[in-house]
Design a protein around this motif. Structure first.
Motif, mmCIF file in Angstrom:
data_model
loop_
_atom_site.group_PDB
_atom_site.id
_atom_site.type_symbol
_atom_site.label_atom_id
_atom_site.label_comp_id
_atom_site.label_asym_id
_atom_site.label_seq_id
_atom_site.Cartn_x
_atom_site.Cartn_y
_atom_site.Cartn_z
ATOM 1 N N THR A 13 -15.994 -3.457 74.298
ATOM 2 C CA THR A 13 -15.362 -3.285 75.618
ATOM 3 C C THR A 13 -16.552 -4.361 76.335
ATOM 4 N N LEU A 14 -17.653 -4.130 76.527
ATOM 5 C CA LEU A 14 -18.753 -4.840 77.139
ATOM 6 C C LEU A 14 -18.861 -6.160 76.710
ATOM 7 N N LEU A 15 -18.831 -6.201 75.527
ATOM 8 C CA LEU A 15 -18.874 -7.852 74.710
ATOM 9 C C LEU A 15 -17.693 -8.740 75.549
ATOM 10 N N LYS A 16 -16.315 -8.066 75.321
ATOM 11 C CA LYS A 16 -15.035 -8.820 75.814
ATOM 12 C C LYS A 16 -15.562 -9.137 77.316
ATOM 13 N N SER A 17 -15.869 -8.095 78.104
ATOM 14 C CA SER A 17 -16.143 -8.695 79.489
ATOM 15 C C SER A 17 -17.176 -9.546 79.653
ATOM 16 N N LYS A 18 -18.436 -9.584 79.204
ATOM 17 C CA LYS A 18 -19.638 -10.672 79.129
ATOM 18 C C LYS A 18 -19.020 -12.093 78.514
ATOM 19 N N LEU A 19 -18.297 -12.101 77.485
ATOM 20 C CA LEU A 19 -17.788 -13.230 76.733
ATOM 21 C C LEU A 19 -16.605 -13.606 77.315
ATOM 22 N N GLN A 20 -15.898 -12.880 78.238
ATOM 23 C CA GLN A 20 -14.679 -13.430 78.912
ATOM 24 C C GLN A 20 -13.593 -13.455 77.989
ATOM 25 N N VAL A 21 -13.273 -12.624 76.940
ATOM 26 C CA VAL A 21 -12.217 -12.639 76.128
ATOM 27 C C VAL A 21 -11.589 -11.374 76.252
ATOM 28 N N SER A 22 -10.254 -11.391 75.578
ATOM 29 C CA SER A 22 -9.285 -10.091 75.745
ATOM 30 C C SER A 22 -9.005 -9.640 74.533
ATOM 31 N N SER A 23 -9.327 -10.285 73.592
ATOM 32 C CA SER A 23 -8.995 -9.772 72.149
ATOM 33 C C SER A 23 -9.865 -9.918 71.067
ATOM 34 N N HIS A 24 -9.801 -9.121 70.128
ATOM 35 C CA HIS A 24 -10.705 -9.347 68.697
ATOM 36 C C HIS A 24 -10.402 -10.763 68.277
ATOM 37 N N ALA A 25 -9.090 -11.457 68.268
ATOM 38 C CA ALA A 25 -9.018 -12.704 67.894
ATOM 39 C C ALA A 25 -9.632 -13.758 68.539
ATOM 40 N N GLU A 26 -10.148 -13.681 69.752
ATOM 41 C CA GLU A 26 -10.658 -14.556 70.797
ATOM 42 C C GLU A 26 -12.146 -14.395 70.517
ATOM 43 N N LEU A 27 -12.408 -13.224 69.889
ATOM 44 C CA LEU A 27 -14.003 -12.995 69.774
ATOM 45 C C LEU A 27 -14.418 -13.789 68.383
ATOM 46 N N VAL A 28 -13.530 -13.575 67.620
ATOM 47 C CA VAL A 28 -13.621 -14.470 66.279
ATOM 48 C C VAL A 28 -13.530 -15.972 66.461
ATOM 49 N N HIS A 29 -12.679 -16.390 67.378
ATOM 50 C CA HIS A 29 -12.628 -17.915 67.588
ATOM 51 C C HIS A 29 -13.764 -18.280 68.143
ATOM 52 N N LEU A 30 -14.444 -17.589 69.165
ATOM 53 C CA LEU A 30 -15.653 -17.771 69.847
ATOM 54 C C LEU A 30 -16.915 -18.079 69.073
ATOM 55 N N ALA A 31 -16.988 -17.176 68.065
ATOM 56 C CA ALA A 31 -17.866 -17.166 67.043
ATOM 57 C C ALA A 31 -17.917 -18.380 66.108
ATOM 58 N N ILE A 32 -16.864 -18.694 65.769
ATOM 59 C CA ILE A 32 -16.361 -19.949 65.136
ATOM 60 C C ILE A 32 -16.760 -21.275 65.730
ATOM 61 N N GLU A 33 -16.338 -21.239 66.967
ATOM 62 C CA GLU A 33 -16.684 -22.355 67.736
ATOM 63 C C GLU A 33 -17.984 -22.516 68.116
ATOM 64 N N ALA A 34 -19.089 -21.333 68.042
ATOM 65 C CA ALA A 34 -20.078 -21.522 68.259
ATOM 66 C C ALA A 34 -21.274 -21.852 67.073
ATOM 67 N N GLY A 35 -20.497 -21.864 66.018
ATOM 68 C CA GLY A 35 -21.259 -22.344 64.571
ATOM 69 C C GLY A 35 -21.841 -20.750 63.905
ATOM 70 N N LEU A 36 -21.333 -19.666 64.481
ATOM 71 C CA LEU A 36 -21.819 -18.450 63.963
ATOM 72 C C LEU A 36 -21.337 -18.124 62.790
ATOM 73 N N LEU A 37 -20.023 -18.383 62.337
ATOM 74 C CA LEU A 37 -19.352 -18.075 61.387
ATOM 75 C C LEU A 37 -18.985 -19.230 60.574
ATOM 76 N N ARG A 38 -18.835 -19.247 59.646
ATOM 77 C CA ARG A 38 -18.207 -20.289 58.345
ATOM 78 C C ARG A 38 -16.771 -19.992 58.191
ATOM 79 N N ILE A 39 -15.910 -21.146 58.239
ATOM 80 C CA ILE A 39 -14.625 -20.882 57.798
ATOM 81 C C ILE A 39 -14.307 -21.125 56.462
ATOM 82 N N ALA A 40 -13.722 -20.154 55.736
ATOM 83 C CA ALA A 40 -13.582 -20.112 54.471
ATOM 84 C C ALA A 40 -12.712 -21.489 53.983
ATOM 85 N N ALA A 41 -13.076 -22.115 52.998
ATOM 86 C CA ALA A 41 -12.228 -23.182 52.657
ATOM 87 C C ALA A 41 -10.955 -23.136 52.037
#
Length: 206
Positions: free
Chosen positions: A178-206
């Protein structure tokens, strides 16, 4: 002044121990396969350096480092991980590590990294250091624990598994979400994942 290797793979410990013994003559090499075992060993003998794997069974390498540094602020920790990701490097440094090296690094680079850290310097593998310098710090306002849980959630780890991994309650993990969603200004788990991918923190499987 001993070096403590913390890695759950016996063959990795054997190879690393051989490389260090060859490059650093006269330095005793100790071993631990889990974070819990590392904490116990440090109680018996304080090493000059701990070489820490990121992924450990039970207590994670990050949590083990936090506990060691809380007990011994002067203790030097060098992370040695197969996950060469800048997000993990930041987490390791925030947890109190003095450096970060990928397991793909040649033995000579490992020995040089250990020498530098033992001499009181920080060491980050060159390619990772360059990425860190060029990459925006998404989630810059997060605490080390929040950043760790953010990455675990983004990787799809269930709340119960995160709780067990970090030795906290599921309710605490939910509160962090809940705190992370507020701090990172996202409303869903999917947006959290998308943010991590955009930041280069996650690799997208080929």
């Amino acid at each position: 002044m001993a070096i403590l290797l913390v890695d759950d793979h016996p063959m990795m410990r054997l190879g690393l121990s051989f490389a260090l013994s060859s490059g650093l003559e006269g330095v005793p090499i100790r071993e631990a396969s889990t974070g819990e075992e590392a904490l116990q060993q440090v109680q018996l003998e304080i090493p000059g350096l701990v070489i820490m794997d990121f992924d450990l069974p039970g207590i994670s390498g990050l949590e083990t480092t936090r506990r060691l540094r809380q007990r011994l602020p002067q203790l030097r920790v060098l992370f040695f991980s197969e996950h060469a990701e800048t997000g993990l490097v930041r987490q390791a440094l925030e947890a109190g590590a003095c450096g970060f090296l990928s397991k793909a690094a040649p033995a000579l680079v490992m020995v040089e990294a250990v020498r530098r850290v033992l001499a009181g310097h920080a060491y980050i593998e060159q390619a990772l250091a360059t990425q860190l310098a060029c990459q925006p710090q998404v989630g810059q306002g997060l605490t080390p624990r929040e950043a760790e849980i953010f990455l675990m959630l983004a990787k799809g780890m269930p709340t119960r598994q995160i709780a067990d991994y970090l030795c906290i309650s599921s309710k605490t993990v939910s509160n962090y979400l809940t705190l992370l969603k507020s701090k990172l200004q996202v409303s869903s788990h999917a947006e959290l994942v998308h943010l991590a991918i955009e930041a280069g923190l996650l690799r997208i499987a080929a």
